[in-house]
Design a protein around this motif. Sequence first.
Motif, PDB file in Angstrom:
ATOM      1  N   GLU A 136       0.851  -1.186   0.000  1.00  0.00           N
ATOM      2  CA  GLU A 136       0.000   0.000   0.000  1.00  0.00           C
ATOM      3  C   GLU A 136       0.894   1.245   0.000  1.00  0.00           C
ATOM      4  OE1 GLU A 136      -3.538  -0.830   0.480  1.00  0.00           O
ATOM      5  OE2 GLU A 136      -3.734   1.110  -0.500  1.00  0.00           O
ATOM      6  N   GLY A 137       0.616   2.177  -0.918  1.00  0.00           N
ATOM      7  CA  GLY A 137       1.387   3.415  -0.981  1.00  0.00           C
ATOM      8  C   GLY A 137       2.540   3.363  -1.961  1.00  0.00           C
ATOM      9  N   ASP A 138       2.920   2.169  -2.425  1.00  0.00           N
ATOM     10  CA  ASP A 138       3.981   2.069  -3.428  1.00  0.00           C
ATOM     11  C   ASP A 138       3.537   2.724  -4.730  1.00  0.00           C
ATOM     12  OD1 ASP A 138       5.587   0.674  -1.730  1.00  0.00           O
ATOM     13  OD2 ASP A 138       5.457  -1.257  -2.786  1.00  0.00           O
ATOM     14  N   GLU A 139       4.487   3.261  -5.465  1.00  0.00           N
ATOM     15  CA  GLU A 139       4.171   3.816  -6.780  1.00  0.00           C
ATOM     16  C   GLU A 139       3.850   2.648  -7.737  1.00  0.00           C
ATOM     17  OE1 GLU A 139       6.209   6.397 -10.389  1.00  0.00           O
ATOM     18  OE2 GLU A 139       7.438   5.717  -8.702  1.00  0.00           O
ATOM     19  N   ILE A 140       2.808   2.833  -8.556  1.00  0.00           N
ATOM     20  CA  ILE A 140       2.438   1.820  -9.550  1.00  0.00           C
ATOM     21  C   ILE A 140       2.812   2.365 -10.931  1.00  0.00           C
ATOM     22  CG2 ILE A 140       0.589   0.391 -10.493  1.00  0.00           C
ATOM     23  CD1 ILE A 140       1.059  -0.006  -7.475  1.00  0.00           C
ATOM     24  N   THR A 141       3.695   1.696 -11.615  1.00  0.00           N
ATOM     25  CA  THR A 141       4.125   2.165 -12.936  1.00  0.00           C
ATOM     26  C   THR A 141       3.409   1.378 -14.025  1.00  0.00           C
ATOM     27  OG1 THR A 141       5.898   0.549 -13.084  1.00  0.00           O
ATOM     28  CG2 THR A 141       6.425   2.642 -11.981  1.00  0.00           C
ATOM     29  N   ASP A 142       3.531   1.895 -15.258  1.00  0.00           N
ATOM     30  CA  ASP A 142       2.933   1.177 -16.390  1.00  0.00           C
ATOM     31  C   ASP A 142       3.487  -0.232 -16.488  1.00  0.00           C
ATOM     32  OD1 ASP A 142       1.387   3.288 -17.024  1.00  0.00           O
ATOM     33  OD2 ASP A 142       2.542   3.923 -18.777  1.00  0.00           O
ATOM     34  N   SER A 143       4.781  -0.385 -16.220  1.00  0.00           N
ATOM     35  CA  SER A 143       5.342  -1.732 -16.372  1.00  0.00           C
ATOM     36  C   SER A 143       4.837  -2.674 -15.282  1.00  0.00           C
ATOM     37  CB  SER A 143       6.870  -1.712 -16.448  1.00  0.00           C
ATOM     38  OG  SER A 143       7.397  -1.362 -15.218  1.00  0.00           O
ATOM     39  N   ASP A 144       4.469  -2.128 -14.107  1.00  0.00           N
ATOM     40  CA  ASP A 144       3.843  -2.986 -13.081  1.00  0.00           C
ATOM     41  C   ASP A 144       2.513  -3.550 -13.585  1.00  0.00           C
ATOM     42  OD1 ASP A 144       5.774  -2.565 -11.055  1.00  0.00           O
ATOM     43  OD2 ASP A 144       4.837  -0.654 -10.512  1.00  0.00           O
ATOM     44  N   LEU A 145       1.841  -2.771 -14.446  1.00  0.00           N
ATOM     45  CA  LEU A 145       0.500  -3.173 -14.899  1.00  0.00           C
ATOM     46  C   LEU A 145       0.524  -4.027 -16.160  1.00  0.00           C
ATOM     47  CD1 LEU A 145      -1.483   0.104 -14.151  1.00  0.00           C
ATOM     48  CD2 LEU A 145      -1.343  -1.983 -12.792  1.00  0.00           C
ATOM     49  N   LEU A 146       1.708  -4.152 -16.754  1.00  0.00           N
ATOM     50  CA  LEU A 146       1.793  -4.895 -18.010  1.00  0.00           C
ATOM     51  C   LEU A 146       1.314  -6.342 -17.858  1.00  0.00           C
ATOM     52  CD1 LEU A 146       2.781  -4.735 -20.942  1.00  0.00           C
ATOM     53  CD2 LEU A 146       5.034  -5.460 -20.135  1.00  0.00           C
ATOM     54  N   TYR A 147       1.808  -7.042 -16.860  1.00  0.00           N
ATOM     55  CA  TYR A 147       1.404  -8.442 -16.682  1.00  0.00           C
ATOM     56  C   TYR A 147      -0.070  -8.555 -16.283  1.00  0.00           C
ATOM     57  CZ  TYR A 147       6.256 -10.178 -17.075  1.00  0.00           C
ATOM     58  OH  TYR A 147       7.499 -10.508 -17.516  1.00  0.00           O
ATOM     59  N   PRO A 148      -0.564  -7.752 -15.332  1.00  0.00           N
ATOM     60  CA  PRO A 148      -1.992  -7.861 -15.010  1.00  0.00           C
ATOM     61  C   PRO A 148      -2.911  -7.628 -16.211  1.00  0.00           C
ATOM     62  CG  PRO A 148      -0.863  -6.681 -13.273  1.00  0.00           C
ATOM     63  CD  PRO A 148       0.143  -6.876 -14.370  1.00  0.00           C
ATOM     64  N   TRP A 149      -2.586  -6.620 -17.037  1.00  0.00           N
ATOM     65  CA  TRP A 149      -3.420  -6.392 -18.228  1.00  0.00           C
ATOM     66  C   TRP A 149      -3.346  -7.594 -19.154  1.00  0.00           C
ATOM     67  CZ3 TRP A 149      -7.218  -3.196 -18.476  1.00  0.00           C
ATOM     68  CH2 TRP A 149      -7.153  -1.923 -17.899  1.00  0.00           C
ATOM     69  N   THR A 150      -2.131  -8.109 -19.345  1.00  0.00           N
ATOM     70  CA  THR A 150      -1.961  -9.252 -20.245  1.00  0.00           C
ATOM     71  C   THR A 150      -2.711 -10.467 -19.716  1.00  0.00           C
ATOM     72  OG1 THR A 150       0.230  -8.409 -20.788  1.00  0.00           O
ATOM     73  CG2 THR A 150      -0.224 -10.694 -21.384  1.00  0.00           C
ATOM     74  N   ASN A 151      -2.552 -10.723 -18.415  1.00  0.00           N
ATOM     75  CA  ASN A 151      -3.207 -11.893 -17.828  1.00  0.00           C
ATOM     76  C   ASN A 151      -4.729 -11.771 -17.920  1.00  0.00           C
ATOM     77  OD1 ASN A 151      -0.605 -12.660 -17.211  1.00  0.00           O
ATOM     78  ND2 ASN A 151      -0.713 -12.025 -15.067  1.00  0.00           N
ATOM     79  N   THR A 152      -5.225 -10.551 -17.712  1.00  0.00           N
ATOM     80  CA  THR A 152      -6.668 -10.318 -17.840  1.00  0.00           C
ATOM     81  C   THR A 152      -7.146 -10.625 -19.256  1.00  0.00           C
ATOM     82  OG1 THR A 152      -6.650  -8.643 -16.115  1.00  0.00           O
ATOM     83  CG2 THR A 152      -8.484  -8.570 -17.651  1.00  0.00           C
ATOM     84  N   GLY A 153      -6.315 -10.274 -20.234  1.00  0.00           N
ATOM     85  CA  GLY A 153      -6.687 -10.541 -21.628  1.00  0.00           C
ATOM     86  C   GLY A 153      -6.873 -12.025 -21.893  1.00  0.00           C
ATOM     87  N   PHE A 154      -6.008 -12.835 -21.293  1.00  0.00           N
ATOM     88  CA  PHE A 154      -6.155 -14.290 -21.483  1.00  0.00           C
ATOM     89  C   PHE A 154      -7.465 -14.789 -20.877  1.00  0.00           C
ATOM     90  CE2 PHE A 154      -1.431 -14.219 -21.898  1.00  0.00           C
ATOM     91  CZ  PHE A 154      -1.333 -14.876 -23.106  1.00  0.00           C
ATOM     92  N   ILE A 155      -7.765 -14.314 -19.675  1.00  0.00           N
ATOM     93  CA  ILE A 155      -9.006 -14.754 -19.012  1.00  0.00           C
ATOM     94  C   ILE A 155     -10.209 -14.319 -19.852  1.00  0.00           C
ATOM     95  CG2 ILE A 155     -10.443 -14.548 -16.940  1.00  0.00           C
ATOM     96  CD1 ILE A 155      -7.829 -13.939 -15.383  1.00  0.00           C
ATOM     97  N   ALA A 156     -10.158 -13.066 -20.295  1.00  0.00           N
ATOM     98  CA  ALA A 156     -11.292 -12.534 -21.054  1.00  0.00           C
ATOM     99  C   ALA A 156     -11.496 -13.301 -22.358  1.00  0.00           C
ATOM    100  CB  ALA A 156     -11.074 -11.044 -21.321  1.00  0.00           C
TER     101      ALA A 156
END
Length: 198
Positions: A149-169
């Motif tokens: 909590e409170g850590d900076e979230i960068t675009d590269s942190d979100l790369l895998y979650p977006w990709t993984n979501t795409g597979f599920i979708a």
Amino acid sequence: MKQSIVLSLTLLMFNSFFFMATSQDIALPAPDRTGGKPLMQALSERATTRNFSPADLSLQQLSDLLWAGWGFNRPAEKKRTAPSARNVQEIDVYVSMKSGLYLYDAEANILRQIHGRDIRAVCGTQDFVGTAPVNLIYVADLGKMGKKEGDEITDSDLLYPWTNTGFIAQNVYLYCASANLGCVIRGLVPRERLAVEM
Ligand SMILES: Cc1cc2nc3c(=O)[nH]c(=O)nc-3n(C[C@H](O)[C@H](O)[C@H](O)COP(=O)(O)O)c2cc1C
């Protein structure tokens, strides 16, 4: 209009949602892991739809849909129908229906009720969102990726979650094609408002 429907959307958030089991949890029947249309036919029929019947899905359809999307297909190894980078499995699938908001507990095959309010209308900005019987909300628990909590979230942190979501979708799309259900993945999501309602 399709005989019945499901609608899915993407949402990425930092927070985990904590819940307590309630009597309003929904025990799902075992997913039917056989049958359906052949893969090449399902791929031929995969398409986005934006015109939905308000009719509820059956519990069997819900179970099959969620298992296809993000269930455990190799439970002994705790592995799933969709891949995830480094097998972190950081995506949680929430289910918004008329009867409330639920977290898909894939291991127990139960929908854990978060609350009993109908928040479908805030799951998106398009008019069909509030009446489609099911909205799936994909939430990334970045804590599972080592973030605090409170850590900076960068675009590269979100790369895998977006990709993984795409597979599920995509699994969800293919199940819907196989089961003659409508489906649309959506990025048009009022994330902050939805987070409050969740
Ligand atoms: C990341 C992503 C976000 C999308 N967001 C929306 C959306 O917010 N609303 C919508 O109606 N369709 C949305 N779509 C669906 C696309 O418009 C649709 O996939 C595209 O028009 C191609 O149609 P098809 O899926 O039938 O091949 C999205 C698709 C993707 C992959």
